[in-house]
Design a protein around this motif. Structure first.
Motif, PDB file in Angstrom:
ATOM      1  N   PHE A 109       0.813  -1.223   0.000  1.00 34.34           N
ATOM      2  CA  PHE A 109       0.000   0.000   0.000  1.00 34.34           C
ATOM      3  C   PHE A 109       0.844   1.269   0.000  1.00 34.34           C
ATOM      4  O   PHE A 109       0.361   2.352  -0.332  1.00 34.34           O
ATOM      5  CB  PHE A 109      -0.976  -0.008   1.180  1.00 34.34           C
ATOM      6  N   LYS A 110       2.119   1.143   0.363  1.00 35.45           N
ATOM      7  CA  LYS A 110       2.966   2.337   0.411  1.00 35.45           C
ATOM      8  C   LYS A 110       3.114   3.011  -0.953  1.00 35.45           C
ATOM      9  O   LYS A 110       3.407   4.197  -1.036  1.00 35.45           O
ATOM     10  CB  LYS A 110       4.321   1.992   1.007  1.00 35.45           C
ATOM     11  N   ASP A 141       9.654  -3.103   2.751  1.00 36.10           N
ATOM     12  CA  ASP A 141       8.626  -2.513   1.890  1.00 36.10           C
ATOM     13  C   ASP A 141       8.843  -1.046   1.533  1.00 36.10           C
ATOM     14  O   ASP A 141       8.658  -0.634   0.399  1.00 36.10           O
ATOM     15  CB  ASP A 141       7.251  -2.625   2.562  1.00 36.10           C
ATOM     16  N   GLY A 255       1.482  -0.082  12.017  1.00 36.53           N
ATOM     17  CA  GLY A 255       2.864  -0.125  12.475  1.00 36.53           C
ATOM     18  C   GLY A 255       3.287   1.249  12.957  1.00 36.53           C
ATOM     19  O   GLY A 255       3.364   1.526  14.143  1.00 36.53           O
ATOM     20  N   ASN A 256       3.518   2.143  12.005  1.00 30.49           N
ATOM     21  CA  ASN A 256       3.957   3.494  12.335  1.00 30.49           C
ATOM     22  C   ASN A 256       2.809   4.478  12.534  1.00 30.49           C
ATOM     23  O   ASN A 256       3.022   5.682  12.632  1.00 30.49           O
ATOM     24  CB  ASN A 256       4.886   4.025  11.250  1.00 30.49           C
ATOM     25  N   PHE A 257       1.559   3.986  12.512  1.00 26.62           N
ATOM     26  CA  PHE A 257       0.398   4.826  12.800  1.00 26.62           C
ATOM     27  C   PHE A 257       0.086   5.796  11.663  1.00 26.62           C
ATOM     28  O   PHE A 257      -0.747   6.682  11.797  1.00 26.62           O
ATOM     29  CB  PHE A 257       0.641   5.624  14.103  1.00 26.62           C
ATOM     30  N   GLY A 258       0.737   5.627  10.483  1.00 26.20           N
ATOM     31  CA  GLY A 258       0.482   6.554   9.384  1.00 26.20           C
ATOM     32  C   GLY A 258      -0.865   6.285   8.725  1.00 26.20           C
ATOM     33  O   GLY A 258      -1.673   7.193   8.520  1.00 26.20           O
ATOM     34  N   ASP A 259      -1.094   5.006   8.416  1.00 27.96           N
ATOM     35  CA  ASP A 259      -2.293   4.639   7.695  1.00 27.96           C
ATOM     36  C   ASP A 259      -3.548   4.934   8.533  1.00 27.96           C
ATOM     37  O   ASP A 259      -4.497   5.552   8.059  1.00 27.96           O
ATOM     38  CB  ASP A 259      -2.186   3.146   7.356  1.00 27.96           C
ATOM     39  N   SER A 309       6.488  -5.571   8.405  1.00 31.40           N
ATOM     40  CA  SER A 309       6.339  -4.125   8.232  1.00 31.40           C
ATOM     41  C   SER A 309       5.597  -3.482   9.405  1.00 31.40           C
ATOM     42  O   SER A 309       5.435  -2.271   9.454  1.00 31.40           O
ATOM     43  CB  SER A 309       5.605  -3.814   6.932  1.00 31.40           C
ATOM     44  N   HIS A 387      -0.017  -9.279   6.966  1.00 29.22           N
ATOM     45  CA  HIS A 387      -0.385  -7.966   7.515  1.00 29.22           C
ATOM     46  C   HIS A 387      -1.899  -7.779   7.447  1.00 29.22           C
ATOM     47  O   HIS A 387      -2.549  -7.381   8.417  1.00 29.22           O
ATOM     48  CB  HIS A 387       0.303  -6.832   6.747  1.00 29.22           C
ATOM     49  N   THR A 410      -2.996  -4.499   2.857  1.00 34.02           N
ATOM     50  CA  THR A 410      -1.843  -3.621   2.672  1.00 34.02           C
ATOM     51  C   THR A 410      -0.725  -4.224   1.824  1.00 34.02           C
ATOM     52  O   THR A 410       0.177  -3.515   1.417  1.00 34.02           O
ATOM     53  CB  THR A 410      -1.274  -3.182   4.034  1.00 34.02           C
TER      54      THR A 410
HETATM   55  C1  LIG Z   1       3.964  -0.126   6.249  1.00 32.68           C
HETATM   56  C2  LIG Z   1       3.027  -1.256   6.279  1.00 32.68           C
HETATM   57  C3  LIG Z   1       2.021  -1.369   7.267  1.00 32.68           C
HETATM   58  C4  LIG Z   1       1.891  -0.388   8.419  1.00 32.68           C
HETATM   59  O1  LIG Z   1       1.473   0.887   8.037  1.00 32.68           O
HETATM   60  P1  LIG Z   1       1.708   2.141   8.998  1.00 32.68           P
HETATM   61  O2  LIG Z   1       1.290   3.326   8.211  1.00 32.68           O
HETATM   62  O3  LIG Z   1       3.179   2.137   9.310  1.00 32.68           O
HETATM   63  O4  LIG Z   1       0.892   1.943  10.224  1.00 32.68           O
HETATM   64  C5  LIG Z   1       1.134  -2.431   7.168  1.00 32.68           C
HETATM   65  N1  LIG Z   1       1.230  -3.346   6.188  1.00 32.68           N
HETATM   66  C6  LIG Z   1       2.188  -3.285   5.227  1.00 32.68           C
HETATM   67  C7  LIG Z   1       2.244  -4.340   4.197  1.00 32.68           C
HETATM   68  C8  LIG Z   1       3.113  -2.237   5.236  1.00 32.68           C
HETATM   69  O5  LIG Z   1       4.064  -2.189   4.284  1.00 32.68           O
END
Ligand SMILES: *Cc1c(COP(=O)(O)O)cnc(C)c1O
Length: 465
Positions: A109-110, A141, A255-259, A309, A387, A410
């Motif tokens: 998803f990044k 990722d 993970g990093n709380f961005g999404d 991730s 994930h 994701t």
């Molecule tokens: C980065 C990532 C996440 C976590 O997203 P955050 O924005 O860091 O919370 C979840 N799943 C995948 C596959 C990712 O690459």
């Protein structure tokens, strides 16, 4: 729209400045001065827009210093690289809706944010005549999505450190088989944390950073969050076509709380009740689940899971939410973040009522991830990546009757083939874009985990103004 720092130490700046600044100069994170509101009538008028058209409508609420036609062109270019015309298709499995966010070039998803950010950087650098040398460390990722976002761009070079032999073979090849002259992969003898520490150390050398025009591409850039707000709105519009009541819930592997923070922004933009519930799903690295359930934000040890991730403790976007939780009081944010870096812990239990109105949380174990992948495969013939499975499991736990649930998918399962094969007894099918990837020619420097050596390498290979 003007942007402010969560720590209150900078003058308001416009969007394009905020993008180039990345991290605010006072060490805080940048946020828009206000969150624009979308009323039901406006939302309704968007229901037949394509993904890119909707992205323009949403993003232009936050951007007023790029001409409309330029912004449209940037957005169109960013989503033309996706292999699905819908960009983010919704798949219906029983009473869950799976939002597939992995149709970009690196199958995670990044890409949704980094394809846009790469084009945006290029556009802004062309205007200013400057250059940018991006330096980052990756556990897999982010590195490939960032490389694909900027490959071949004239005013940009990108240097990505990854831990030698500790990323999956597919992830490694996704990065190292890119032959564009502006892409530099560096495998270091060491761990992801060693890479991260080197990057931090180099960025802290302000003289070096400025002289080398160094920039970061991690998830603290506001433009990344903004690009992610779009698919929450997109889901609301698409589910509304099938369900009588327009409100819905999201489950977000975090993970990093961005999404999930993008989801929080969407919730505040949209008409009251459009987004009823945001489920924050973590793996065994459960600092954020503990935060939502107990108000306790305290560091633990990072443990390795099948969803790497999300193997993160301190979440880099957390400070943005903290700013709203503390009624936009920068002094308080500053104090608490200082306490966190001193002690590794902050107690927010006094705010628990508000936190629990904003989020529901669940931590999902490795056994549950494997079982969820197997169950979904048996029942729907649909393969979840680990994930996504974390989010799906949390959604099943917390789903409320009558509220449609969207689970964010994701990553493509083929990126994490080993974990998937363990769960269902066969490897996931490789999509066309990965066919033969393991046999592709590749290019990579192997170096000691030594910041001086990396700095030397940058001196030799970075673009200069
Ligand atoms: C980065 C990532 C996440 C976590 O997203 P955050 O924005 O860091 O919370 C979840 N799943 C995948 C596959 C990712 O690459």
């Amino acid at each position: 729209m003007q942007y402010l720092s969560t720590r209150g130490g900078i003058q308001p700046i416009p969007f394009t400045k905020a993008v180039m600044m990345g991290l605010a100069e006072d060490g805080g994170l940048l946020l828009p001065r206000t969150i624009p509101r979308i009323d039901s009538q406006t939302l309704n008028s968007w229901k037949d827009l394509s993904y890119a058209e909707l992205a323009f409508e949403v993003m232009s609420r936050f951007i007023d210093d790029i001409p409309i036609s330029d912004l449209k062109a940037l957005i169109n270019r960013s989503y033309a690289t996706f292999d699905n015309v819908e960009v983010a298709p919704l798949i219906h499995c029983g009473n869950l809706h799976i939002l597939e966010l992995f149709h970009g070039p690196t199958l995670a998803f990044k890409d949704i944010a980094l394809q846009f950010l790469g084009n945006l950087f290029e556009y802004l650098l062309d205007k200013s005549g400057e250059v940018l040398n991006i330096l980052g460390a990756t556990s897999g990722d982010t590195g490939s999505a960032a490389i694909y976002g900027v490959r071949g761009k004239e005013r940009i070079r990108i240097f990505i450190l990854h831990p030698h032999k500790r990323v999956s073979p597919v992830q490694e090849k996704q990065m190292t088989s890119i032959m564009d002259g502006n892409v530099f992969n560096i495998a270091i003898h060491g761990s992801f944390d060693d890479g991260q520490a080197i990057v931090k150390k180099i960025f802290n050398d302000i003289e070096f950073k400025n002289r080398m025009s160094l920039g970061a591409i991690n998830s603290i850039n506001w433009a990344r969050v903004l690009a992610q707000v779009v698919y929450y709105v997109y889901s609301c519009l698409h589910i509304a076509k099938h369900e009588k009541d327009g409100s819905l819930a999201f489950s977000v592997p975090t993970g990093n709380f961005g999404d999930i923070f993008a989801g929080y922004i969407a919730k505040r933009m949209l008409p009251e009740g459009s987004i009823r519930q945001l489920i924050l799903a973590t793996n065994a690295n459960d600092i954020l689940t503990r935060f939502v359930n107990k108000g306790d934000y305290s560091l633990g040890e990072v443990v390795q899971t099948s969803s790497p991730s999300m193997d993160i403790q301190a979440a880099s976007n957390f400070e943005r939410y903290l700013f709203y939780l503390l009624d936009k009081e920068p002094e308080q944010v500053k104090e608490l973040m200082a306490e966190f870096s001193r002690t590794g812990r902050i107690d927010l239990s006094g705010h628990l009522d508000q936190i629990r109105r904003d989020f529901t949380a669940a931590a999902v174990s490795e056994q549950e991830v494997a079982a969820t992948i197997a169950d979904f495969y048996n029942e729907f013939d649909y393969i979840l990546d680990p994930h996504t499975a974390v989010g799906v499991r949390a959604a099943i736990l917390h789903q409320r009757a009558g509220v449609p649930m969207v689970c964010l998918a994701t990553a493509h399962p083929a990126k994490f083939g080993e974990a998937v094969e363990k769960a269902i007894g066969r490897p996931p099918t490789f999509p066309e874009s990965l066919a033969g990837i393991l046999d592709r020619e590749s290019r990579c420097e192997l170096m000691q985990a030594d910041s001086l050596k990396i700095q030397d390498f940058l001196e030799q290979h970075a673009l200069s103004r």
